[in-house]
Design an enzyme around this catalytic site. Structure first.
Site, PDB file in Angstrom:
ATOM      1  N   ASP A  77      -7.120  34.746  18.736  1.00 57.93           N
ATOM      2  CA  ASP A  77      -7.750  34.917  17.612  1.00 57.93           C
ATOM      3  C   ASP A  77      -8.247  36.788  17.726  1.00 57.93           C
ATOM      4  O   ASP A  77      -8.210  37.156  19.002  1.00 57.93           O
ATOM      5  CB  ASP A  77      -9.135  34.284  17.367  1.00 57.93           C
ATOM      6  N   GLU A 144     -11.932  32.655  20.673  1.00 51.14           N
ATOM      7  CA  GLU A 144     -12.699  33.255  21.761  1.00 51.14           C
ATOM      8  C   GLU A 144     -13.992  34.113  21.113  1.00 51.14           C
ATOM      9  O   GLU A 144     -14.688  34.123  21.626  1.00 51.14           O
ATOM     10  CB  GLU A 144     -11.853  33.911  22.793  1.00 51.14           C
TER      11      GLU A 144
END
Length: 480
Positions: A77, A144
């Site tokens: 991400d 994350e």
């Protein structure tokens, strides 16, 4: 020069392919499918675990079978931030990259080099036929940036490596061996409103450089929410009523912009007071926030407003909440031990939400910061909730891989690297809870302005990092 023409071409190629796939945190379905297909198309053992992490296994190169197995890890991400005047939809559009001297940038948005360059580097190792390496597992985690839920959901027993190479730090002369833990603190309230008419004031803060709320928290950058809070405090003597506040964005990004609409009893007098404060604040930040813009304008509003008493509660809470460095480490020179980012404030139709990200490398200090924030908010009528907590990563400077990497760096580049712990949240500490015997280290190419539209990746640094990484792979020690 196009980014496709710069070295190492295969990494930039893979980074461009990755950046064509929308990948906001918590919306990683498309990038998970992209990476899964990438591994399967190479004929490699590929699996997606129950939370969405992707693991791709590749056997050792010929002659490297007796080396310790490695895990190469990066997250899929990216932080999605854009300039306010840029029309861009992170849910549907790919990142638009361009070359600016030694830097690759994006057009008005975050670049996604954090951690996309790490992902692209691992992809390049996976598809290579001529880069020697031991048996490896590529671990691509999800989410994350907004909770580390991928790392938190990774079960023990899935990974079999002895050494984890995390490719998620942003200075190419650093080898990271520890990081801070964190916790999300959210304050909320629901106040009554009343109708107001006539002229109001709009206060707008913009043009701040923002940045990473961990790595940049000690640099003195302006926080738009805190600056706005100072202006609101000056209106307390004028029977202020808050119509709305919209400031900041993601928890892990230092707020660049904030805006409030308020109703006050004497606009002319308020304008004089706020104009004086504007002059002072622009002087305070003149050397570090050269693009700071503060606008104070009359406006008409039909929005409902909070009462003066409830407006005071929000203003007091906003000004009392700690922001920035809370404590420097007494044990590691130059390391921020604990901090808080007052990341997001939203007031609309009486509903109030304030988002914070508290970080600390010491659990007890993290608790202390949280308790101070809870006191600031709850004493002013807001309710607090703590969520998304994750542990720090305790340094192990005696790990064999650290010495190997230090020696390689010094031999290649003629200087010792800085072996450090960082104030960012890395996934190593979380992964280590289920894999306590795995040696871990984090490193990467130089990336500046992460978590802001000024994010940029150094071309020459990626070349340096790529040479460093290939030498590390060839020097992984033999199995014990």
């Amino acid at each position: 020069m196009e980014y496709s023409q710069i070295e190492p071409k295969n990494i930039w190629k893979n980074f461009a392919l990755l950046n064509a796939v929308p990948r906001p945190s918590k919306k990683e379905e498309r990038v998970i499918a992209f990476i899964k297909k990438f591994g399967e198309d190479l004929g490699l053992d590929t699996l997606v675990d129950e939370v969405g992490n992707v693991i791709i296994r590749k056997p050792a190169s010929q002659g490297m079978e007796n080396r310790q197995a490695i895990v190469m890890q990066s997250h899929l991400d990216m932080v999605c931030q854009k300039n306010s005047d840029v029309d861009f939809d992170f849910d549907t559009q790919g990142i638009q990259m361009y070359v600016d001297g030694d830097w690759v940038r994006a057009k008005g948005t975050t670049l996604g080099a954090d951690n996309g360059l790490g992902v692209a580097t691992i992809m390049t190792i996976l598809e290579s036929n001529d880069i020697p390496h031991p048996a490896m597992e590529a671990l691509f985690t999800i989410d994350e940036e907004t909770g580390m839920t991928g790392a938190l959901g990774l079960k023990g027993g899935l990974l079999h490596g002895d050494i984890l190479l995390n490719l998620d730090t942003e200075e190419d002369d650093e080898i990271d061996i520890g990081c801070a833990g964190g916790v999300d603190i959210t304050a909320t309230a629901s106040f009554g409103t009343e109708n107001v008419k006539g002229e109001s004031l709009e206060i707008q803060i913009k043009g701040l450089q923002g940045g990473h709320s961990g790595m940049d928290i000690h640099k003195g950058f302006g926080n738009a929410n805190k600056i706005l809070g100072r202006f609101l405090f000056e209106t307390l003597k004028f029977d202020v009523q808050i119509n709305s506040i919209d400031g900041g964005g993601l928890r892990n990004a230092i707020p660049r912009e904030a805006k409030a609409v308020i109703k006050v009893s004497n606009i002319s007098d308020v304008e004089v007071v706020l104009s004086n404060l504007k002059t002072n604040i622009l002087e305070e930040f003149a050397s570090i926030e050269k693009d700071l813009i503060i606008e104070i304008n009359k406006t008409s509003t039909t929005e409902k407003a909070l009462s003066n008493a409830d407006s005071k509660s929000i203003i007091f809470a906003l000004n009392a909440a700690h922001n920035g460095v809370f404590r420097m480490s007494p044990d590691v020179e130059g390391l921020v031990e604990a901090s808080n980012n007052l990341a997001r404030i939203e007031v609309k139709d009486g509903a109030v939400k304030i988002l914070n990200l508290t970080r600390s490398s010491v659990e007890s200090t993290k608790t202390e910061v949280a308790q101070q924030l809870i006191s600031s908010f709850e004493s002013n009528g807001l309710t607090t909730e703590l969520a998304g907590g994750y542990p720090g990563w305790k340094p192990n400077p005696g790990a064999e891989i650290i010495q190997i990497m230090t020696d390689i760096y010094e031999k290649n580049f003629g200087a010792k690297p800085m072996v450090v712990a960082c104030h960012a949240g890395l996934e190593c500490g979380i992964i280590g809870t289920n894999y306590p015997k795995m040696e871990m280290v984090s490193f990467g190419p130089t990336i500046k302005g992460a978590h802001s539209p000024d994010e940029r990746a150094s071309i020459s640094s990626l070349q340096k990092f790529w040479k460093f990484l290939q030498d590390i792979l060839q020097n992984i020690p033999e199995k014990k």
